[in-house]
Design an enzyme around this catalytic site. Structure first.
Site, PDB file in Angstrom:
ATOM      1  N   ASP A  76     -13.899  39.711  57.376  1.00 28.81           N
ATOM      2  CA  ASP A  76     -12.993  40.780  57.792  1.00 28.81           C
ATOM      3  C   ASP A  76     -11.704  40.163  58.334  1.00 28.81           C
ATOM      4  O   ASP A  76     -11.735  39.165  59.054  1.00 28.81           O
ATOM      5  CB  ASP A  76     -13.672  41.641  58.863  1.00 28.81           C
ATOM      6  CG  ASP A  76     -12.977  42.970  59.060  1.00 28.81           C
ATOM      7  OD1 ASP A  76     -13.593  44.012  58.751  1.00 28.81           O
ATOM      8  OD2 ASP A  76     -11.818  42.980  59.527  1.00 28.81           O
ATOM      9  N   ASN A  83     -19.589  52.509  57.850  1.00 26.49           N
ATOM     10  CA  ASN A  83     -18.755  53.622  58.292  1.00 26.49           C
ATOM     11  C   ASN A  83     -18.515  54.545  57.097  1.00 26.49           C
ATOM     12  O   ASN A  83     -18.247  54.072  55.990  1.00 26.49           O
ATOM     13  CB  ASN A  83     -17.418  53.111  58.833  1.00 26.49           C
ATOM     14  CG  ASN A  83     -17.576  52.352  60.135  1.00 26.49           C
ATOM     15  OD1 ASN A  83     -18.457  52.659  60.928  1.00 26.49           O
ATOM     16  ND2 ASN A  83     -16.730  51.360  60.357  1.00 26.49           N
ATOM     17  N   VAL A 129     -11.211  52.240  54.506  1.00 22.89           N
ATOM     18  CA  VAL A 129     -11.041  51.778  53.118  1.00 22.89           C
ATOM     19  C   VAL A 129     -12.072  52.522  52.256  1.00 22.89           C
ATOM     20  O   VAL A 129     -13.282  52.373  52.474  1.00 22.89           O
ATOM     21  CB  VAL A 129     -11.228  50.250  52.986  1.00 22.89           C
ATOM     22  CG1 VAL A 129     -11.046  49.815  51.534  1.00 22.89           C
ATOM     23  CG2 VAL A 129     -10.242  49.505  53.892  1.00 22.89           C
ATOM     24  N   HIS A 156     -18.534  49.680  51.878  1.00 22.40           N
ATOM     25  CA  HIS A 156     -18.619  48.314  52.409  1.00 22.40           C
ATOM     26  C   HIS A 156     -19.588  48.286  53.576  1.00 22.40           C
ATOM     27  O   HIS A 156     -19.643  49.207  54.378  1.00 22.40           O
ATOM     28  CB  HIS A 156     -17.250  47.768  52.821  1.00 22.40           C
ATOM     29  CG  HIS A 156     -16.453  48.683  53.694  1.00 22.40           C
ATOM     30  ND1 HIS A 156     -15.765  49.766  53.204  1.00 22.40           N
ATOM     31  CD2 HIS A 156     -16.229  48.660  55.024  1.00 22.40           C
ATOM     32  CE1 HIS A 156     -15.151  50.384  54.201  1.00 22.40           C
ATOM     33  NE2 HIS A 156     -15.424  49.738  55.323  1.00 22.40           N
ATOM     34  N   ILE A 157     -20.320  47.214  53.651  1.00 25.82           N
ATOM     35  CA  ILE A 157     -21.280  47.009  54.735  1.00 25.82           C
ATOM     36  C   ILE A 157     -20.710  45.940  55.660  1.00 25.82           C
ATOM     37  O   ILE A 157     -20.441  44.816  55.232  1.00 25.82           O
ATOM     38  CB  ILE A 157     -22.644  46.547  54.182  1.00 25.82           C
ATOM     39  CG1 ILE A 157     -23.197  47.577  53.183  1.00 25.82           C
ATOM     40  CG2 ILE A 157     -23.632  46.305  55.320  1.00 25.82           C
ATOM     41  CD1 ILE A 157     -24.462  47.114  52.461  1.00 25.82           C
TER      42      ILE A 157
HETATM   43  P1  5GP Z   1     -13.817  50.495  57.837  1.00 29.00           P
HETATM   44  O1  5GP Z   1     -12.976  50.845  59.026  1.00 29.00           O
HETATM   45  O2  5GP Z   1     -13.322  51.203  56.587  1.00 29.00           O
HETATM   46  O3  5GP Z   1     -15.286  50.646  58.040  1.00 29.00           O
HETATM   47  O4  5GP Z   1     -13.630  48.952  57.615  1.00 29.00           O
HETATM   48  C1  5GP Z   1     -12.563  48.392  56.938  1.00 29.00           C
HETATM   49  C2  5GP Z   1     -12.471  46.963  57.385  1.00 29.00           C
HETATM   50  O5  5GP Z   1     -11.635  46.294  56.469  1.00 29.00           O
HETATM   51  C3  5GP Z   1     -11.837  46.787  58.772  1.00 29.00           C
HETATM   52  O6  5GP Z   1     -12.764  46.126  59.626  1.00 29.00           O
HETATM   53  C4  5GP Z   1     -10.586  45.959  58.509  1.00 29.00           C
HETATM   54  O7  5GP Z   1     -10.341  44.996  59.504  1.00 29.00           O
HETATM   55  C5  5GP Z   1     -10.891  45.314  57.155  1.00 29.00           C
HETATM   56  N1  5GP Z   1      -9.719  45.049  56.342  1.00 29.00           N
HETATM   57  C6  5GP Z   1      -8.664  45.893  56.141  1.00 29.00           C
HETATM   58  N2  5GP Z   1      -7.775  45.317  55.310  1.00 29.00           N
HETATM   59  C7  5GP Z   1      -8.282  44.098  54.976  1.00 29.00           C
HETATM   60  C8  5GP Z   1      -7.798  43.042  54.153  1.00 29.00           C
HETATM   61  O8  5GP Z   1      -6.742  43.105  53.536  1.00 29.00           O
HETATM   62  N3  5GP Z   1      -8.587  41.924  54.060  1.00 29.00           N
HETATM   63  C9  5GP Z   1      -9.775  41.823  54.727  1.00 29.00           C
HETATM   64  N4  5GP Z   1     -10.453  40.669  54.566  1.00 29.00           N
HETATM   65  N5  5GP Z   1     -10.257  42.807  55.522  1.00 29.00           N
HETATM   66  C10 5GP Z   1      -9.513  43.930  55.643  1.00 29.00           C
END
Ligand code: 5GP
Length: 114
Positions: free
Chosen positions: A30, A87, A96, A100-101
């Site tokens: 992340d 989430n 996103v 994703h896990i």
């Molecule tokens: P969500 O909030 O959708 O459950 O998790 C999305 C995760 O993606 C977040 O923890 C955020 O930090 C991570 N994330 C967002 N953009 C990027 C990116 O460009 N690269 C990586 N490696 N992680 C990302």
């Protein structure tokens, strides 16, 4: 349909620190880690969220669940314990729209989340 951010990472169009990949899934660090270990595991198939998965995805979801344990082992957090988070949607804090896990560990985590 436009590729999601995570599809672009899986296709190596956007750089990421990839820790594991195979024909079905990709795991990468992340960008804003919530703990010493914070890995995101995604299917290559662009399923928007777990709520969109169907019976057709059963084997893929089982594959992902088994990889969680392998990745935790490889990251050195399996023994001490870790958290696995999916989430989903706006209230679930999903930012996103590609399933994703989160695999989070390396420190003591609080419960319940905010
Ligand atoms: P969500 O909030 O959708 O459950 O998790 C999305 C995760 O993606 C977040 O923890 C955020 O930090 C991570 N994330 C967002 N953009 C990027 C990116 O460009 N690269 C990586 N490696 N992680 C990302």
């Amino acid at each position: 349909m436009e590729k999601t951010l995570f599809q672009k990472i899986a296709d190596k169009e956007i750089p990421a620190s990839i820790v594991y990949e195979d024909e079905l899934c990709v795991a990468f660090r992340d960008i804003a880690p919530a703990a010493p270990v914070h890995v995101l595991l995604i299917p290559r198939k662009p399923i928007p969220s777990i709520a969109d998965a169907t019976a057709e995805d059963a084997a893929l979801l089982a594959h992902l669940m088994l990889k969680v344990g392998d990745i935790a082992q490889a990251e050195g957090i399996a023994e001490g314990g870790f958290r696995t988070v999916l989430n989903t949607g706006e209230n679930g804090g999903q930012t996103v729209p590609h399933l994703h896990i989160h695999i989070i560990g390396g420190r003591s985590l609080q419960w319940p989340p905010g």
